[in-house]
Design an enzyme around this catalytic site. Structure first.
Site, mmCIF file in Angstrom:
data_model
loop_
_atom_site.group_PDB
_atom_site.id
_atom_site.type_symbol
_atom_site.label_atom_id
_atom_site.label_comp_id
_atom_site.label_asym_id
_atom_site.label_seq_id
_atom_site.Cartn_x
_atom_site.Cartn_y
_atom_site.Cartn_z
ATOM 1 N N LYS A 1 -35.228 11.819 -64.332
ATOM 2 C CA LYS A 1 -35.924 13.150 -63.572
ATOM 3 C C LYS A 1 -36.201 13.965 -64.581
ATOM 4 C CE LYS A 1 -31.806 12.264 -59.533
ATOM 5 N NZ LYS A 1 -31.421 11.756 -60.335
ATOM 6 N N SER B 1 -28.629 16.798 -59.694
ATOM 7 C CA SER B 1 -28.608 14.956 -60.535
ATOM 8 C C SER B 1 -29.537 14.701 -58.628
ATOM 9 C CB SER B 1 -28.605 14.514 -60.561
ATOM 10 O OG SER B 1 -28.788 13.411 -61.376
ATOM 11 N N SER C 1 -29.804 8.808 -65.146
ATOM 12 C CA SER C 1 -31.329 9.917 -64.566
ATOM 13 C C SER C 1 -32.031 11.159 -65.538
ATOM 14 C CB SER C 1 -30.082 11.213 -63.291
ATOM 15 O OG SER C 1 -29.200 10.385 -62.115
#
Length: 445
Positions: free
Chosen positions: A68, A129, A65
């Protein structure tokens, strides 16, 4: 004299033993002694981009993640460019809805019967997230996730990232997305980043859009009547389970986890006006990524300090003036416009020097400044040179150096045409005289 030195050595040795016996932990921890339990890691100064520590920083690994951060950057850029606003609303596609319903991958259950603002989705992405929020933002900004992925890779190139490959906006494996994997990408591919590339991305996110830290530092997010938590356990939680991971000054940035990536974390902290950015990749547990980040942060804050090495108005000894051609004066005095401040490792305060780099567009073929020269005119830069034995460079490029403008302290007017003509005539006859003299000398030599 020898006895005095020997006595001093014994005293220092005894003093060290005493400090150790009372549990004193010295701050002087060499980088080699960090014993960092992460496959790849890096630590940089958040202001200058100076690299303070690196371990296998150039190998590409799945960032999970942490991907991101690029989605966050492009969202912030779209807002800056007024393509969207924080209040722009969008719906949730079938693809995003399916991903949002998967609680095993940070899904918080976005709904299709309502419109969400960009702010709603950004908070869900940056704080909890949420994967579907990332997809929804990508679809809003670029029309599809596939087109957004093209933007991600293009922006990575613009930012100077070298070891990277973006295949989706979330950090999931494309195989987890099934038939919904972004168009134009391999259905079995993973996003890939090196620790160096992740740190460079974080450096730009924090410096270009510092407001991103207002979101990454939030403990919780409220959406659709539900409260979700930030995965960053180093924030100031009032929670006994997280207390051991708290770190003063931490206000971001992005965690990540997949089976392929292990546990990753890009962290940033600010103390006393100094910001550090760290990346750890492929640690073996949720807690380990924060424990290893703490080691890096402690090393950076304890072993380095922000120091003014050269004040504003500094002049290199014996180089305080530059030659000027075609001017009423033959020289002009120069000095640094601003101070040079650097992050300096303890004990290396003397391992720096400076030099001038003049603007070649302002020089004649002999390297002299061409009049007129205005007072305060920038004629080049004064660059900081590291002369120590261990130079890790800067995150924005190996050849980068810290520098400040070099300016003229006085004005030099251009000489009038008559004086220039006289000078040219003098040079002409001077050259003839020199030529004749050399010829005559040659006859009798």
């Amino acid at each position: 004299m020898k006895r005095r030195i020997k006595t001093s050595v014994y005293f220092v040795f005894a003093f060290v033993i005493f400090l150790t016996s009372i549990g004193f932990s010295p701050l002087q921890v060499a980088a080699a002694d960090l014993d960092l339990k992460a496959e790849s890691a890096i630590l940089i100064d958040g202001e200058t981009g100076q690299i303070l520590f690196a371990k296998n920083a150039d190998i590409k690994l799945p960032p999970a993640s942490m991907t991101k951060m690029m989605t966050e950057y492009l969202t912030m850029e779209a807002i800056k460019n007024e393509t969207i606003t924080w209040e722009t609303e969008t719906g949730i596609s079938n693809y995003a809805y399916r991903i949002s319903g998967d609680s095993s991958s940070s899904g918080i259950g976005l709904r299709q019967d309502k419109q969400y603002t960009v702010k709603d989705l950004y908070e869900a992405m940056a704080i909890n997230s949420d994967n579907a929020a990332s997809i929804a933002l990508a679809e809003l900004i670029a029309g599809s996730e596939g087109e957004f992925v093209k933007m991600m890779n293009q922006k990575a190139e613009e930012l100077g990232m070298k070891e990277y490959e973006f295949v989706n906006t979330t950090g999931l494996s494309n195989s987890d997305l099934g038939e919904d994997h972004p168009a134009g990408t391999d259905p079995n591919a993973d996003n890939l980043l090196s620790a160096r590339a992740a740190a460079l991305l974080a450096y730009h996110l924090v410096n270009d859009y510092p407001e991103s830290l207002e979101y990454s530092s939030q403990l919780t997010d409220e959406l659709d009547g539900r409260t979700t938590q930030n995965w960053n356990w180093m924030l100031p939680w009032n929670n006994d389970n997280f207390a051991q991971y708290y770190y003063e000054g931490i206000d971001g940035l992005k965690t990540g986890h997949t089976d392929a990536a292990g546990y990753t974390f890009t962290g940033t902290a600010e103390r006393d006006g100094r910001r550090l950015i760290s990346v750890v990749m492929k640690t073996d547990s949720i807690g380990a990524r924060f424990e290893q980040t703490k080691k890096l942060m402690d090393y950076g804050f304890n072993q380095f300090s922000k120091q003014e090495l050269y004040p504003a108005g500094y002049q290199i000894e014996d180089e305080s003036t530059l030659n000027v051609s075609k001017g009423k004066e033959d020289t002009v005095e120069v000095e640094s416009k601003n101070a040079i401040t650097a992050t300096v490792k303890n004990g290396e305060e003397e391992a720096y020097s400076v030099n001038y780099r003049l603007n070649e567009d302002l020089l004649d073929e002999d390297g002299n400044l061409i009049a007129p020269v205005e007072k305060g005119q920038v004629v080049g830069t004064m660059e900081l040179i590291y002369t120590g034995s261990k130079a890790n460079g800067y995150i924005t490029g190996d050849g980068q150096k810290q520098s400040v403008d070099l300016v003229a302290t006085t004005a030099v007017e251009k000489s009038n045409w008559f004086m220039l003509a006289l000078g040219a005539i003098g040079d002409f006859f001077g050259n003839i005289f020199t030529s004749v003299k050399d010829t005559v000398v040659g006859w009798f030599s």
